[in-house]
Design an enzyme around this catalytic site. Sequence first.
Site, short mmCIF file in Angstrom:
data_model
loop_
_atom_site.label_atom_id
_atom_site.label_comp_id
_atom_site.label_asym_id
_atom_site.label_seq_id
_atom_site.Cartn_x
_atom_site.Cartn_y
_atom_site.Cartn_z
N GLU A 81 0.81 -1.21 0.00
CA GLU A 81 0.00 0.00 0.00
C GLU A 81 0.84 1.26 0.00
O GLU A 81 0.51 2.25 -0.66
CB GLU A 81 -0.96 0.00 1.20
N HIS A 150 -11.32 -5.50 10.38
CA HIS A 150 -11.98 -5.40 9.07
C HIS A 150 -13.39 -4.83 9.15
O HIS A 150 -14.21 -5.09 8.29
CB HIS A 150 -12.09 -6.79 8.41
C1 LIG Z 1 -2.06 -4.68 4.69
C2 LIG Z 1 -3.15 -5.50 4.07
N1 LIG Z 1 -3.44 -5.31 2.78
C3 LIG Z 1 -4.40 -6.03 2.19
C4 LIG Z 1 -5.11 -6.97 2.88
C5 LIG Z 1 -6.23 -7.77 2.21
N2 LIG Z 1 -5.79 -9.15 2.02
C6 LIG Z 1 -6.09 -10.11 2.92
S1 LIG Z 1 -5.38 -11.57 2.52
C7 LIG Z 1 -4.71 -10.93 1.14
C8 LIG Z 1 -3.88 -11.78 0.24
C9 LIG Z 1 -2.74 -12.33 0.97
O1 LIG Z 1 -1.96 -13.11 0.11
P1 LIG Z 1 -0.84 -14.03 0.68
O2 LIG Z 1 0.05 -13.25 1.57
O3 LIG Z 1 -0.20 -14.72 -0.45
O4 LIG Z 1 -1.61 -15.05 1.62
P2 LIG Z 1 -2.72 -16.13 1.22
O5 LIG Z 1 -4.04 -15.46 1.30
O6 LIG Z 1 -2.40 -16.61 -0.14
O7 LIG Z 1 -2.61 -17.20 2.25
C10 LIG Z 1 -5.02 -9.59 0.99
C11 LIG Z 1 -4.59 -8.73 -0.12
C12 LIG Z 1 -4.79 -7.12 4.24
N3 LIG Z 1 -5.46 -8.00 5.02
N4 LIG Z 1 -3.80 -6.40 4.80
#
Ligand SMILES: Cc1ncc(C[n+]2csc(CCOP(=O)(O)OP(=O)(O)O)c2C)c(N)n1
Lengths: 355, 355, 329, 329
Positions: A81, A150
Site C-alpha cells: 500500500e 476489518h
Molecule cells: C495490509 C493488508 N493489505 C491487504 C489486505 C487484504 N488481504 C487479505 S489476505 C490478502 C492476500 C494475501 O496473500 P498471501 O500473503 O499470499 O496469503 P494467502 O491469502 O495466499 O494465504 C489480501 C490482499 C490485508 N489484510 N492487509
Amino acid sequence: MPFDRTRMTINYLTMEATKQITRKLTGSKAMAQALEQEMNRDKNIFIMGEDVGKYGGIFGSTTGLYEKFGQERIMDTPISETGFIGAAIGAAAEGLRPIVELMFVDFHGVVMDQIYNHMAKIPYMSGGSVKLPIVLLTAVGGGYSDAAQHSQTLYASFGHLPGMKVVAPTFPNDIKGMLISAIRDDNPVVFMFHKTLQGLGWMDQLDASLGPVPEEVYTTPLDKAKVVREGKDVTIVGVQMMTVEALKAADKLVERGIDAEVIDLRSIKPIDKETLLKSVAKTGRMVVVDEDYYSYGITAEVSAIVASEGFKHLKAPIARLAIPDVPIPYSRVLEKYVIPDANDIINAVENMVTY
Amino acid sequence: MPFDRTRMTINYLTMEATKQITRKLTGSKAMAQALEQEMNRDKNIFIMGEDVGKYGGIFGSTTGLYEKFGQERIMDTPISETGFIGAAIGAAAEGLRPIVELMFVDFHGVVMDQIYNHMAKIPYMSGGSVKLPIVLLTAVGGGYSDAAQHSQTLYASFGHLPGMKVVAPTFPNDIKGMLISAIRDDNPVVFMFHKTLQGLGWMDQLDASLGPVPEEVYTTPLDKAKVVREGKDVTIVGVQMMTVEALKAADKLVERGIDAEVIDLRSIKPIDKETLLKSVAKTGRMVVVDEDYYSYGITAEVSAIVASEGFKHLKAPIARLAIPDVPIPYSRVLEKYVIPDANDIINAVENMVTY
Amino acid sequence: MKKNSKQDLLWIYRKMKTSRYFEERMEKAYLEGKQPVFNIGAGPVPGEMHLSNGQEPAAASMIVNLTKDDTVTATHRPHHQAIAKGVDLKKMTAEIFGKKTGLGKGKGGHMHLFDPIVKFSCGGIVGAGIPHAVGAALANKKKGTDRVAVAFIGEGAVNSGAFHESMNLAALWNLPLVVVVEDNSWGISVSKKNSTCVPTNDVRAAAYGIKGYGVRDNDPLKMYEVSKEAVERARKGEGPSIIEIETYRYLGHFQGDPELYRPKDEVSKLRAKDPIERLKKYLLEETLASEEDLRVLDQEIMKEVDNAYEFAINSAYPEPEEALEDVFV
Amino acid sequence: MKKNSKQDLLWIYRKMKTSRYFEERMEKAYLEGKQPVFNIGAGPVPGEMHLSNGQEPAAASMIVNLTKDDTVTATHRPHHQAIAKGVDLKKMTAEIFGKKTGLGKGKGGHMHLFDPIVKFSCGGIVGAGIPHAVGAALANKKKGTDRVAVAFIGEGAVNSGAFHESMNLAALWNLPLVVVVEDNSWGISVSKKNSTCVPTNDVRAAAYGIKGYGVRDNDPLKMYEVSKEAVERARKGEGPSIIEIETYRYLGHFQGDPELYRPKDEVSKLRAKDPIERLKKYLLEETLASEEDLRVLDQEIMKEVDNAYEFAINSAYPEPEEALEDVFV
Ligand SMILES: Cc1ncc(C[n+]2csc(CCOP(=O)(O)OP(=O)(O)O)c2C)c(N)n1
Ligand SMILES: Cc1ncc(C[n+]2csc(CCOP(=O)(O)OP(=O)(O)O)c2C)c(N)n1
Ligand SMILES: [Mg+2]
Ligand SMILES: [Mg+2]
C-alpha cells in the site's frame, strides 16, 4: 467477494439494464458506472489497487472495468500500500489522475504516512504549485462479523487531518454523483463506500443499497449534507449505515407521535454546518449517530458545532450514539451491541423529548 | 538535538543535583529520571528507538541511560518503525516491558497499523489473555518552524482509537509521575511529550519546562485532569503548550477583572469529565485550546462532553481554539498565525463574557 | 530421511490430517445459515473464512521442530499452523463460533486466535505478524533461552514493507527467527507473477545476508528437512532464515470466492498431488506405519475434532455487555 | 573517461561547487539570531537544517545525466540535488528564508522544496520519496516517453518498508527508475553497521532481480560513469537499478548536532579527500580546464548564489492570513 455462483443461489439485486434514462443501480454498480464514464472522458485516469482487475474489486467497486479498459488502466498491485498509494502521488504530480483503492479502511495504518503527510500536504507545502488530483477509494463498515481489523469506518481518523476532502455517501445516486465530483476535483479526495450499501449479492440485502441513478453523467457536491427526511421534532444526523438506521427509527417514531428530520451527513470533511444549524433551528433537538468510535468522532464534532453555533436553539443536550470506544468484537451478539441501530436512536429520541 | 557545546553558549536550565529530596528538573530530565528509576526496579524493561542510545534521544528523553544500562537495554534501531514498534508487541507478549520511542509523532503514519490494529487491539481480541505493557514515547508540538511534517501534536489521532491510554503531561512533575504510571500500567500507553516543554538548551526557554520534581519514585494517575489555576469566571482547558498559554492568558485577564480557572487536561484518553464538569458548574463558561487540528480534535470532544453533560450550567457557547484545519506552515509568521496563543485566548474570553 | 524421524513424520501426518478434517468440517459449518442465499454475515460462523486445505505441509513439517515454548505468528489463514502448534482446539473452535468459551471470549474470531500458553498468535493484516515474531525472537535472546520464533506468511506478504523491516532487524540483531513463506501462487486474485518481481522469495535472503531455502511442490518431507535445519541454526545462534515452500490453495481465497481469476483445472491438478496422500504413501512404503495404524490415527483425529466442534456448538454466547470488557486489563 | 565527457565533468564541478558555496552561506545564515544562545526557532532561517557538504558527487554526477523533464525526488537533505536539478535558486533560497517569493510561498521550508518546472521534490519523512519516484516513472512509461525518475535516499532509508515496496513495484513493472543511496555512514547518530545487516546496499538489488552498483569513496568520476549506465538502461526500458555511493557527511546530521557519537577525527580525514578538490585536480591534470577557467567559474557560481541570497533576504514575508490559503487548489 461475490459468492461462487456455481454453488449457490444468489439474491441478485442489480436490475437489468433498460433504455430508460434513470434505472435502479446498486451502490457498487453506481460506483463502477461513475468510474467507467469518467475513464472514457479522460485518458489520464487510471486505477490501482489490490484485486481491482479481474476480480473487480473485493467490494465490487471496479466491476467490469478490467474487461473494458485492460490492465494498463486497471492495475492490480502487490500488497504494497505504501508503494502504490505513494506511486499515485508521484503519478498525479506528473499530470495523471490516479484513483487508488485501499481495500479496507482498516488497513490505512500501513500507508497513513503517504496519505496524510504527502498526499494531503504537498499541495499546501508547495504553495499550490503541485496539484494532486487523487481519489482514494476505501471500503468501510461492519455489521457482518468481520471483527476488529476489518469492520471499522474511521471517518474521523481521516476527517481530523487537513488537506483531504473526505466523503461517505449513502445512496447509489449520491455515490455516483459524488464519485464523479471526486474524480474531477483537483484535490485529494478520500471516498469511503460502505460495504453493506454496495448492494452485493453476498451480504445483507438492504433497500437502501438499490436506488435510481441517472444514466447520464452528473456531479453532486462534496461538501453538502442532505435532508433525507423532513420533520419538526428532532434532528437525527447519520452517515451511511447510520443514516439508514435513522430513517428506520424515524418511521417508527411516527407511531409515537414524533416527527423526526433525518440528515445524511455525506461529507465528513468539511462538515456542512448550514444544513445542520438550519435543521436544529427548526427542531431544537439533535441526535448524532456514528458507526465510528465515540471519542473524537463525528458525534463530538457535530455536537460541538451545533452546541456552539446553534446554542440558542437547543432545547435539550445533544445525544451521541457511536461505538463505545472498544475495538469491534467478532461475535454477532457483541458486535450488535456496540454498533448503534434504530432502537438505540429511538431510545435516545424518547429520552430527549422528555428532557 | 543538543547544540554543539564546543561552539556556542547554551542556556542551561537544568540545575545541579543537590541532596534535597525535591529539586528542579526539566521535562527531559524528569523523563530520564523516571526511566532510570523504573529500569533499575524491573529488569524486563528495555528501550528501543532511533537515536535513543549514545545520542540520548533527539529530544533528550533517554539522556544518560545508554551509559547506565548499555546497548542491551537501550537499543538504537534502524529507521524501521513498523519493524521495531511491531517487535515491541512481540516482546511484550513474551513478558518483557518494552518502551519504544517514535521520534516525532508526525511519523506515526509509517507504523500506525502496528499501533492501532495490533498493540491497541490484541489485548481485547485475545479476550484479555495477552497483555501488552508497552509505553510508546513520542515527541509532539510545533512553534519552532519545523514545518508540516515535524510540528504536529496529533492528540486526537490517537485519542480517537480504542485500546490505548493517551497522555500528554505539561509540567516536569507530572511528566515523571505519569511516565512511571505508564511504565507500570499493563496496558499500552501512548506517552506524548512536548518538545518545547523538555527544557532543552537549544529551544525556547520556558519557565514551565523547569519545575520541582521529587527525587523518590511516585506515580500520577493517567486519567485525571488537573486544575492548575483556580478561578470563577471562565474555565480555560488546555494541554501542554496550550496550558502554558492559558496560564499566561489568565494572568493578563486578571488585569481586566476576569478570574479564569485553568485546567491542564493531561489525559487525552480517557478525558476526565468530572474535573471539566465541576469547573464549568462553577464558571458557566469555557474556552478549549488545542495545538492539534480543529476538526474532530480536543476542542470538539471537550465541547461535546460539556455541552451535553454540563448543558444547564453553560451561560455562553463554548469557544474552540485550535489549528484551523491547515497543515502547519514553515514561515514563522504563518506558523504563529495558526497555533493558538495567549492573545487568542484572551480575545475568546472577552467575547464570551460579553455574550 | 533418517530413521529417528519416524515419530516426527507420524506427528506431521497427524497434524496435517487434523487440520484437513477440521477445515472440512469448518467448510460445512460456515455454510450453515448461508443457504439457499449466501450472506456472509449469517449462520453460526459469520464473517470471512480463509481455509488452508492443501497448505498443511508448510505448517506441520515446520512446527514438528518446535516446542511449546517456541513462538509462532500466523496470518489470516491460521488454522493449520494453530493446530500444529497445539492451540487448544476446543477453545479455538469455540472462538470461531463466537462463543464465550473461545480463546478470545468471542471477541477475536477466526483471524484473531491467541493462545499464549503455546505462544501462538495470528492476525488479519498482511505482513503485520512478522515484526511480532521478531519481537518474540528478541525476547528469547534477551532471556538467554534457545527458543525460536517462526513467522508464517503468504507469498503476497513478502512484498509488504513489514517483511523487509523485520528481516533487516532480525539479521542485524542475529535473532532466532525463521520466516516461512507459504507460496500458494495467489494473493486473493493476484498471481505471484503479478505481485512479485522475482520468481522465488528465497533469493531475497541475499538482501539480508541470511540463509534462504526453497521447497518445491508442497513436499512435506523436504519441508521437514529444511525446517529442521533452519530451526537448529536459529537455536544455535546462527541467525534468521527464510524458507519459501511452493504450496497449494485448494479453495478460494475465502469461502465465497468465485475464483474467476484462475484456470478451472488448476485445483484438480493440485489435488491429484495431495501432500497428505503423498506422506501416507511414504509412511506405508517405508513401513513407518501400517494401514491399520493410520486408520486408528484417523479415528483419533476425527474424535478430537468432533469433540472440539461439539464443545463449540454447545457453548454459550457471551452476554452483549461483555463487549465492553477486556479493552484494558 | 571518454573525451566527450568534458562538458559533463565541468557541469558536475559547477554544480558541486554551487551546492558547496550555497551551503556555506546557509551555515552562516542559519546561525544568525542563534548567537550567543542557540535557539532552533530563532533567526531568519529557523527550524531544522540538514546540510550536504561532502555529499555533492552523489547528486551532481547523477543528475548530469538527466534532463529537465526527468524527475528527481529527494530527502530532508535536499540542497545538493535541488541545485543539480536546476531548481530555481532564488525561489529555493527564499523558501528557506520563509518568504512569500519562495517555491512554496514560505509554507514548505528547507525540507519541503517543490519545483514542478524541473520536476523536483523532497520531503521530511525518511523513505517516503521513493514511492513518489516510482509513480513518476510509471507516469513516464504510461505516457510513452523515455523519461526517467531518480530517487535519492540515505543509507538509513534503505531499511524502511517504503524502499522495499517501491523496488518490488519498479522491478515488477519494469519502470525507468534509479535509486541513489547516499551512504554517508550515519542515520543521525546510528551508524550503518548498527542499522543495516549487509555491508553494502547494492547487494539488495538481488532481491528484485535488478542491477546494483556500488561506488566507493565518494568518487565523482566513478559515480558519473555508473549513473550514466543506470540512466541509459532505464531510458531504454531495461528497468530499474540501485546505486549506492559511499559518501561523506562533513557536518552534523542537522546544524546543532553535538556529534558525540562519532570519532573526533572522522571528518578531518574525510575532508582531506574532498571530492570537489579531487575533481578539480583531475580537470587540471587532464587539461579539461585551466586554473583560470575554474577561477572564472567559481566567481560565476558565487555571484549566482549571492544573488539568490540577496533575493531571498530582500523578499517580503507572507501575510499571516495566507496561512489559510493553498490547502486546496
Ligand atoms: C495490509 C493488508 N493489505 C491487504 C489486505 C487484504 N488481504 C487479505 S489476505 C490478502 C492476500 C494475501 O496473500 P498471501 O500473503 O499470499 O496469503 P494467502 O491469502 O495466499 O494465504 C489480501 C490482499 C490485508 N489484510 N492487509
Ligand atoms: C519515517 C521517519 N523516521 C525517522 C525520521 C527521523 N530522521 C530524519 S533524518 C533521519 C536519518 C536519515 O538517515 P539517512 O537515510 O542515512 O539520511 P542522512 O540523514 O544520512 O542523509 C532520521 C532517523 C524521519 N524523518 N522519518
Ligand atoms: Mg498466497
Ligand atoms: Mg545517512
